[in-house]
Design a protein around this motif. Structure first.
Motif, PDB file in Angstrom:
ATOM      1  N   UNK A  28       0.868  -1.180   0.000  1.00 40.10           N
ATOM      2  CA  UNK A  28       0.000   0.000   0.000  1.00 40.10           C
ATOM      3  C   UNK A  28       0.912   1.241   0.000  1.00 40.10           C
ATOM      4  N   UNK A  29       1.005   1.882  -1.151  1.00 37.76           N
ATOM      5  CA  UNK A  29       1.954   2.992  -1.326  1.00 37.76           C
ATOM      6  C   UNK A  29       1.718   4.118  -0.314  1.00 37.76           C
ATOM      7  N   UNK A  30       0.447   4.440  -0.093  1.00 35.94           N
ATOM      8  CA  UNK A  30       0.147   5.541   0.844  1.00 35.94           C
ATOM      9  C   UNK A  30       0.495   5.132   2.272  1.00 35.94           C
ATOM     10  N   UNK A  31       0.240   3.860   2.601  1.00 32.54           N
ATOM     11  CA  UNK A  31       0.566   3.375   3.956  1.00 32.54           C
ATOM     12  C   UNK A  31       2.080   3.458   4.198  1.00 32.54           C
ATOM     13  N   UNK A  32       2.868   3.269   3.160  1.00 37.93           N
ATOM     14  CA  UNK A  32       4.335   3.392   3.309  1.00 37.93           C
ATOM     15  C   UNK A  32       4.684   4.826   3.689  1.00 37.93           C
ATOM     16  N   UNK A  33       4.012   5.785   3.068  1.00 38.09           N
ATOM     17  CA  UNK A  33       4.228   7.191   3.418  1.00 38.09           C
ATOM     18  C   UNK A  33       3.834   7.458   4.859  1.00 38.09           C
ATOM     19  N   UNK A  34       2.720   6.840   5.267  1.00 36.14           N
ATOM     20  CA  UNK A  34       2.261   7.047   6.652  1.00 36.14           C
ATOM     21  C   UNK A  34       3.239   6.409   7.652  1.00 36.14           C
ATOM     22  N   UNK A  35       3.833   5.289   7.273  1.00 40.69           N
ATOM     23  CA  UNK A  35       4.789   4.620   8.178  1.00 40.69           C
ATOM     24  C   UNK A  35       6.020   5.505   8.390  1.00 40.69           C
ATOM     25  N   UNK A  36       6.510   6.090   7.313  1.00 39.47           N
ATOM     26  CA  UNK A  36       7.675   6.990   7.428  1.00 39.47           C
ATOM     27  C   UNK A  36       7.286   8.196   8.282  1.00 39.47           C
ATOM     28  N   UNK A  37       6.086   8.741   8.037  1.00 40.41           N
ATOM     29  CA  UNK A  37       5.632   9.911   8.810  1.00 40.41           C
ATOM     30  C   UNK A  37       5.501   9.556  10.294  1.00 40.41           C
ATOM     31  N   UNK A  38       5.018   8.337  10.586  1.00 42.11           N
ATOM     32  CA  UNK A  38       4.842   7.924  11.988  1.00 42.11           C
ATOM     33  C   UNK A  38       6.191   7.879  12.695  1.00 42.11           C
ATOM     34  N   UNK A  39       7.192   7.393  11.988  1.00 44.15           N
ATOM     35  CA  UNK A  39       8.537   7.301  12.565  1.00 44.15           C
ATOM     36  C   UNK A  39       9.089   8.717  12.814  1.00 44.15           C
ATOM     37  N   UNK A  40       8.887   9.599  11.832  1.00 43.71           N
ATOM     38  CA  UNK A  40       9.390  10.976  11.979  1.00 43.71           C
ATOM     39  C   UNK A  40       8.642  11.716  13.091  1.00 43.71           C
ATOM     40  N   UNK A  41       7.305  11.499  13.150  1.00 39.95           N
ATOM     41  CA  UNK A  41       6.509  12.168  14.197  1.00 39.95           C
ATOM     42  C   UNK A  41       6.970  11.732  15.578  1.00 39.95           C
ATOM     43  N   UNK A  42       7.189  10.431  15.716  1.00 37.46           N
ATOM     44  CA  UNK A  42       7.485   9.905  17.050  1.00 37.46           C
ATOM     45  C   UNK A  42       8.936  10.136  17.464  1.00 37.46           C
ATOM     46  N   UNK A  43       9.845   9.969  16.496  1.00 36.04           N
ATOM     47  CA  UNK A  43      11.257   9.992  16.871  1.00 36.04           C
ATOM     48  C   UNK A  43      12.047  11.148  16.240  1.00 36.04           C
ATOM     49  N   UNK A  44      11.413  11.853  15.314  1.00 37.03           N
ATOM     50  CA  UNK A  44      12.053  13.045  14.736  1.00 37.03           C
ATOM     51  C   UNK A  44      13.082  12.773  13.664  1.00 37.03           C
ATOM     52  N   UNK A  45      13.307  11.510  13.348  1.00 40.47           N
ATOM     53  CA  UNK A  45      14.321  11.199  12.332  1.00 40.47           C
ATOM     54  C   UNK A  45      14.118   9.781  11.802  1.00 40.47           C
ATOM     55  N   UNK A  46      14.682   9.514  10.631  1.00 40.56           N
ATOM     56  CA  UNK A  46      14.673   8.146  10.104  1.00 40.56           C
ATOM     57  C   UNK A  46      16.060   7.888   9.513  1.00 40.56           C
ATOM     58  N   UNK A  47      16.789   7.020  10.147  1.00 40.85           N
ATOM     59  CA  UNK A  47      18.172   6.762   9.734  1.00 40.85           C
ATOM     60  C   UNK A  47      18.330   5.507   8.890  1.00 40.85           C
ATOM     61  N   UNK A  48      17.484   4.505   9.174  1.00 41.22           N
ATOM     62  CA  UNK A  48      17.711   3.173   8.598  1.00 41.22           C
ATOM     63  C   UNK A  48      16.396   2.613   8.057  1.00 41.22           C
TER      64      UNK A  48
END
Ligand SMILES: NC(=O)c1ccc[n+]([C@@H]2O[C@H](COP(=O)([O-])OP(=O)(O)OC[C@H]3O[C@@H](n4cnc5c(N)ncnc54)[C@H](O)[C@@H]3O)[C@@H](O)[C@H]2O)c1
Length: 309
Positions: free
Chosen positions: A74-94
């Motif tokens: 689900x392409x949109x869900x992938x965007x939401x997963x990245x956003x959830x990580x950024x919202x919660x932790x402020x960054x995505x490294x890996x």
């Protein structure tokens, strides 16, 4: 710890190789998001939330983990997963693109749904995750992407959908390495071999027992399969690959199994025949040159069998 302060999304992180990787990254201090809707090995839905169970397991061991109950198809869900990580932790490294399903069939029996389902998870899912994650990584001018490949990219019988998707992943890795390297992002492929439900469940074991009994495989091959190491053998290599120690490693494809780490060669033109002034080759010239020069030492991987009476 080597990954202190880092955050990671591991797709298919609820079990098997993905879970082992999530545990290893968490043990090195990374905060991990397990993106996994669960399901049978062919992708059929299952009850419960294995991602939440796996995340709880990591938290119980002292790590920081969250479950994302969503599909990479689900392409949109992938965007939401990245956003959830950024919202919660402020960054995505890996980002570890590890989600996988299997629907093996001979090509003439393979319905288009089975082709699409497998390509959607392994190849398009990796595209969708990278598409969304790369923006944050580019802005941070740093990132690590690992795509889970397979030996099947080299061509195996009954796995056209899976092998083609994994072959696509090898090319995607190489393209991403070249596109994103300038932003401090690396992208590599890891080809695992480990005992999971995908490779060594009861049905697979039974198949190998039958093949051994029918004399189709040797005892040595049978034992090699039955004693295959678990997914914990893949995780340390991935933890190293996403660490600072591997900042210079980009666009490579590795093979990892219990007690072994290997690297694939670069795909390159092996030999060529040329014609002065780029003139047309005749049929006769091609017959001589291709067979005599380009195909020297070549063996057909699947010569025709005699037709059964
Ligand atoms: N185990 C091996 O020896 C082996 C060999 C070659 C390649 N691989 C690759 O390694 C990866 C992990 O395989 P495994 O052996 O751990 O299998 P596994 O079945 O144990 O785990 C795969 C996980 O992916 C999840 N998943 C399935 N569809 C998903 C989707 N649409 N979105 C998110 N998650 C989804 C499943 O729920 C499961 O938790 C796969 O990409 C597989 O192709 C494994």
């Amino acid at each position: 710890m080597r990954l202190d302060g880092r955050t990671a999304i591991i797709t298919g992180g609820a079990r098997g190789v993905g879970f082992a990787i999530a545990q290893a990254l968490a043990a090195e201090g990374a905060r991990v998001a397990l993106m996994d809707p669960g399901g049978a090995k062919d992708g059929a839905p299952e009850a419960g939330s294995p991602a939440e169970e796996a995340a709880a397991n990591i938290r119980d061991a002292g790590g920081e983990a969250m479950a994302i109950d969503a599909s990479v198809a689900d392409h949109e869900a992938c965007g939401r997963a990245v956003a959830a990580c950024l919202d919660r932790w402020g960054r995505l490294d890996i980002l570890v693109n590890n989600a996988g399903v299997l629907r093996p069939k001979m090509i003439f029996n393979m319905p288009v749904e089975d082709w699409d389902a497998v390509v959607a998870v392994h190849l398009r899912g990796a595209y969708s995750m990278i598409h969304h994650a790369a923006k944050a990584m580019r802005d941070a001018r740093s990132g690590r992407i690992v795509n889970m490949g397979s030996e099947a990219w080299r061509g195996t019988v009954g796995q056209a959908n899976y092998g083609a998707a994994k072959g696509g992943l090898f090319s995607l890795t190489r393209a991403m390495a070249r596109e994103l390297g300038r932003y401090g992002i690396t992208c590599n492929t890891v080809c695992p071999s480990a005992a999971t439900r995908l490779t060594l469940d009861e049905a697979v074991k039974e198949g190998f027992r039958k093949r051994l009994a029918a004399g189709l495989i040797t005892q040595a091959r049978f034992e090699q399969v039955m004693t295959m190491g678990g997914p914990e053998h893949i995780a340390p290599f991935v933890a190293w690959l996403v660490s600072d120690a591997a900042a210079h490693v980009n666009g490579q494809a590795f093979r990892v199994e219990a007690g072994m780490v290997g690297i694939y060669n670069e795909p390159e033109l092996k030999a060529a025949v040329t014609k002065a002034d780029r003139a047309l080759f005749s049929f006769e010239e091609l017959s001589t040159l291709v067979s005599g020069t380009l195909l020297q030492g070549y063996v057909n991987p699947a010569p025709p069998e005699a037709a059964k009476a």
